[in-house]
Design a protein around this motif. Sequence first.
Motif, PDB file in Angstrom:
ATOM      1  N   LEU B 184       0.817  -1.222   0.000  1.00 34.46           N
ATOM      2  CA  LEU B 184       0.000   0.000   0.000  1.00 34.46           C
ATOM      3  C   LEU B 184       0.847   1.266   0.000  1.00 34.46           C
ATOM      4  CD1 LEU B 184      -2.845  -0.899   2.534  1.00 34.46           C
ATOM      5  CD2 LEU B 184      -2.859  -1.070   0.036  1.00 34.46           C
ATOM      6  N   SER B 185       0.283   2.314  -0.595  1.00 31.86           N
ATOM      7  CA  SER B 185       0.932   3.631  -0.567  1.00 31.86           C
ATOM      8  C   SER B 185       0.843   4.202   0.842  1.00 31.86           C
ATOM      9  CB  SER B 185       0.226   4.574  -1.537  1.00 31.86           C
ATOM     10  OG  SER B 185      -1.070   4.878  -1.034  1.00 31.86           O
ATOM     11  N   GLU B 186       1.668   5.214   1.096  1.00 33.31           N
ATOM     12  CA  GLU B 186       1.641   5.846   2.412  1.00 33.31           C
ATOM     13  C   GLU B 186       0.256   6.427   2.704  1.00 33.31           C
ATOM     14  OE1 GLU B 186       5.386   7.905   2.844  1.00 33.31           O
ATOM     15  OE2 GLU B 186       4.528   9.097   4.473  1.00 33.31           O
ATOM     16  N   GLU B 187      -0.364   6.985   1.673  1.00 38.21           N
ATOM     17  CA  GLU B 187      -1.706   7.563   1.844  1.00 38.21           C
ATOM     18  C   GLU B 187      -2.730   6.482   2.198  1.00 38.21           C
ATOM     19  OE1 GLU B 187      -2.919   9.630  -1.631  1.00 38.21           O
ATOM     20  OE2 GLU B 187      -4.490  10.759  -0.601  1.00 38.21           O
ATOM     21  N   ALA B 188      -2.634   5.340   1.527  1.00 36.79           N
ATOM     22  CA  ALA B 188      -3.565   4.243   1.812  1.00 36.79           C
ATOM     23  C   ALA B 188      -3.307   3.674   3.207  1.00 36.79           C
ATOM     24  CB  ALA B 188      -3.425   3.148   0.751  1.00 36.79           C
TER      25      ALA B 188
END
Lengths: 101, 209
Positions: B184-188
């Motif tokens: 996952l991305s940092e935002e997710a």
Amino acid sequence: MPYQPGDRVRIRVATPSGHYRTPTYIQGKIGVIEAVHGAFRNPETLAYGGDGRPKQTLYLVRFDQTHIWAPAESAGSAPFCQNDRLLIDIYEHWLEPVPEE
Amino acid sequence: MHDHDAPDSHLPIEADAELTYYEQRVEAIQALLIEKGLLSADDVRRAVEDMDARSPAVGARVIARAWVDPHFKQHLLADAKAAIATLGIDVDTWSTLVAVENTPTIHNVVVCTLCSCYPRSLLGVPPDWYKSLNYRARVVKEPRTVLEEFGLELAPDIEVRVYDSTADMRYLVIPQRPAGSEGLSEEALAALVTRDSMIGVTQAQEPSP
């Protein structure tokens, strides 16, 4: 500062009039210095318009839950387990040294 | 234990409760300060708006960074305010902050038994249950019972560490990164970090499959 991480300390038992931030449930209990936070102004005079000086060293003190509370009598799930700890911030003038056993 | 809305919480407030002694005192002091030109009504409004605008999203952003960046996490554990300042977040007015990390063998949970000390800069306004006598009195004495009421059951060999923030420190729990969140991305990742997981009464959410 007289206390270092690992030192055993007892929390002083006292009920001074006015504002103090050492809860009664932890008074008289013996714990271990976990960390030294540094010097902070004393809330006991700060709360009444004073300057909070001299500053007091603030410590994080660690206790075994099994030392603070009597064993549970209920048959339900355990309120705490053998390894559980309570950590609390206490100003230096509330601490007393405890000699090693 | 949870902050359910009262049954009538959607009704408009028809009659405000009478002001308490301290509310009257605050209003009198505010009126005097405005009259003397030391601050304006708009200053007060703006300060309230700023306080209400703080939200757990700030904390979640910090946690997500700690999950993906081991150097940042070490910095956060060693000196939380300095680490957070490196993200471009203004920490000048913050209280001293201490981050504590949940691991497979340690679970941390935060309370203020004396009042309602809370890392508002990172988490916003505390939930009502955090300030309740019930939570404050019980989580120090029967932490596992309280955590079970929040839906969190921990194995007996996990060390539960309750932090009673009685003084100048504010405590932030770094929840464990959930399984299945590897790609996952940092935002997710930040979306998995809830307010309650940063207080320590639950874990971070698991990603939806």
